[in-house]
Scaffold this motif. Structure first.
Motif, PDB file in Angstrom:
ATOM      1  N   VAL A 104       0.843  -1.200   0.000  1.00 57.58           N
ATOM      2  CA  VAL A 104       0.000   0.000   0.000  1.00 57.58           C
ATOM      3  C   VAL A 104       0.880   1.253   0.000  1.00 57.58           C
ATOM      4  O   VAL A 104       0.591   2.229  -0.701  1.00 57.58           O
ATOM      5  N   GLY A 105       1.957   1.249   0.751  1.00 56.33           N
ATOM      6  CA  GLY A 105       2.860   2.398   0.787  1.00 56.33           C
ATOM      7  C   GLY A 105       3.497   2.677  -0.558  1.00 56.33           C
ATOM      8  O   GLY A 105       3.592   3.833  -0.990  1.00 56.33           O
ATOM      9  N   ILE A 106       3.916   1.640  -1.257  1.00 54.11           N
ATOM     10  CA  ILE A 106       4.506   1.820  -2.587  1.00 54.11           C
ATOM     11  C   ILE A 106       3.470   2.356  -3.559  1.00 54.11           C
ATOM     12  O   ILE A 106       3.756   3.246  -4.360  1.00 54.11           O
ATOM     13  N   ARG A 107       2.241   1.852  -3.471  1.00 52.86           N
ATOM     14  CA  ARG A 107       1.170   2.363  -4.343  1.00 52.86           C
ATOM     15  C   ARG A 107       0.907   3.839  -4.099  1.00 52.86           C
ATOM     16  O   ARG A 107       0.655   4.594  -5.024  1.00 52.86           O
ATOM     17  N   ARG A 108       0.975   4.251  -2.836  1.00 52.56           N
ATOM     18  CA  ARG A 108       0.761   5.666  -2.507  1.00 52.56           C
ATOM     19  C   ARG A 108       1.909   6.525  -3.031  1.00 52.56           C
ATOM     20  O   ARG A 108       1.692   7.658  -3.437  1.00 52.56           O
ATOM     21  N   LEU A 109       3.122   6.014  -3.013  1.00 57.60           N
ATOM     22  CA  LEU A 109       4.262   6.784  -3.506  1.00 57.60           C
ATOM     23  C   LEU A 109       4.232   6.946  -5.015  1.00 57.60           C
ATOM     24  O   LEU A 109       4.729   7.943  -5.545  1.00 57.60           O
ATOM     25  N   LYS A 110       3.650   6.001  -5.721  1.00 58.96           N
ATOM     26  CA  LYS A 110       3.586   6.105  -7.178  1.00 58.96           C
ATOM     27  C   LYS A 110       2.695   7.245  -7.621  1.00 58.96           C
ATOM     28  O   LYS A 110       2.806   7.717  -8.734  1.00 58.96           O
ATOM     29  N   GLY A 111       1.826   7.741  -6.768  1.00 57.90           N
ATOM     30  CA  GLY A 111       0.932   8.831  -7.118  1.00 57.90           C
ATOM     31  C   GLY A 111       1.544  10.214  -6.948  1.00 57.90           C
ATOM     32  O   GLY A 111       0.905  11.213  -7.220  1.00 57.90           O
ATOM     33  N   LEU A 112       2.797  10.287  -6.484  1.00 56.83           N
ATOM     34  CA  LEU A 112       3.416  11.590  -6.282  1.00 56.83           C
ATOM     35  C   LEU A 112       3.687  12.271  -7.612  1.00 56.83           C
ATOM     36  O   LEU A 112       4.089  11.643  -8.582  1.00 56.83           O
ATOM     37  N   THR A 113       3.491  13.584  -7.639  1.00 58.18           N
ATOM     38  CA  THR A 113       3.677  14.332  -8.884  1.00 58.18           C
ATOM     39  C   THR A 113       5.021  15.024  -8.950  1.00 58.18           C
ATOM     40  O   THR A 113       5.390  15.530  -9.998  1.00 58.18           O
TER      41      THR A 113
END
Length: 155
Positions: A104-113
């Motif tokens: 879940v943490g990696i998925r959240r980091l992929k959304g960074l702009t």
């Protein structure tokens, strides 16, 4: 701080008015900076104490998690499992939870702009050009209508 004595309004020259205004502005800026420093010191002390309390609470919660793990393992032993198997089940459970949290943490980091819009805005300000085409942030799950092109007024 230099102090310019007040004069009659008719006698003050433009230079004297500009000097007085400059003096007042610099005094105001210094006072605001001192106020900001005082507030920051006060807030920093409160944040430091709060961080220490949060750290102590996290340590206590960690100890409780360890004790709960032993309680679960010995509960499984009381249910008839071998000791090594009970502790292995608890360990595997925590490994699965940790893996899910990492996923879940990696998925959240992929959304960074990467602050693309801010960098574009700063470059636009620096170059002095108009900001017509601001690059949009990538669409993330849950954004409704984010896939559409922005509406631009006709010229």
């Amino acid at each position: 701080m230099t102090h310019i004595p007040p004069a009659e309004p008719q006698e003050e020259s433009l230079g004297a008015l500009v000097a007085a205004a400059s003096d007042h502005i610099s005094t105001l800026v210094r006072a605001e900076i001192e106020l900001a420093k005082a507030e920051l010191r006060f807030d920093a002390k409160r944040v430091g104490v709060a961080a220490g309390l949060f750290g102590a609470a996290a340590f206590m919660a960690h100890l409780c998690l360890i004790l709960a793990s032993f309680a679960i393992a010995y509960g499984l032993v009381a249910a008839g499992l071998w000791i090594w198997l009970a502790f292995l089940i608890v360990t595997v459970f925590y490994l699965v939870v940790a893996g899910l949290l990492i996923f879940v943490g990696i998925r959240r980091l992929k959304g960074l702009t990467g602050m693309r819009r801010t960098l574009h805005s700063l470059k636009t300000i620096k170059s002095g050009a108009e900001a017509d085409a601001v690059p949009a942030a990538p669409v993330t799950a849950g954004q409704v209508g984010g896939h559409r092109d922005p509406v631009r007024p006709s010229q």
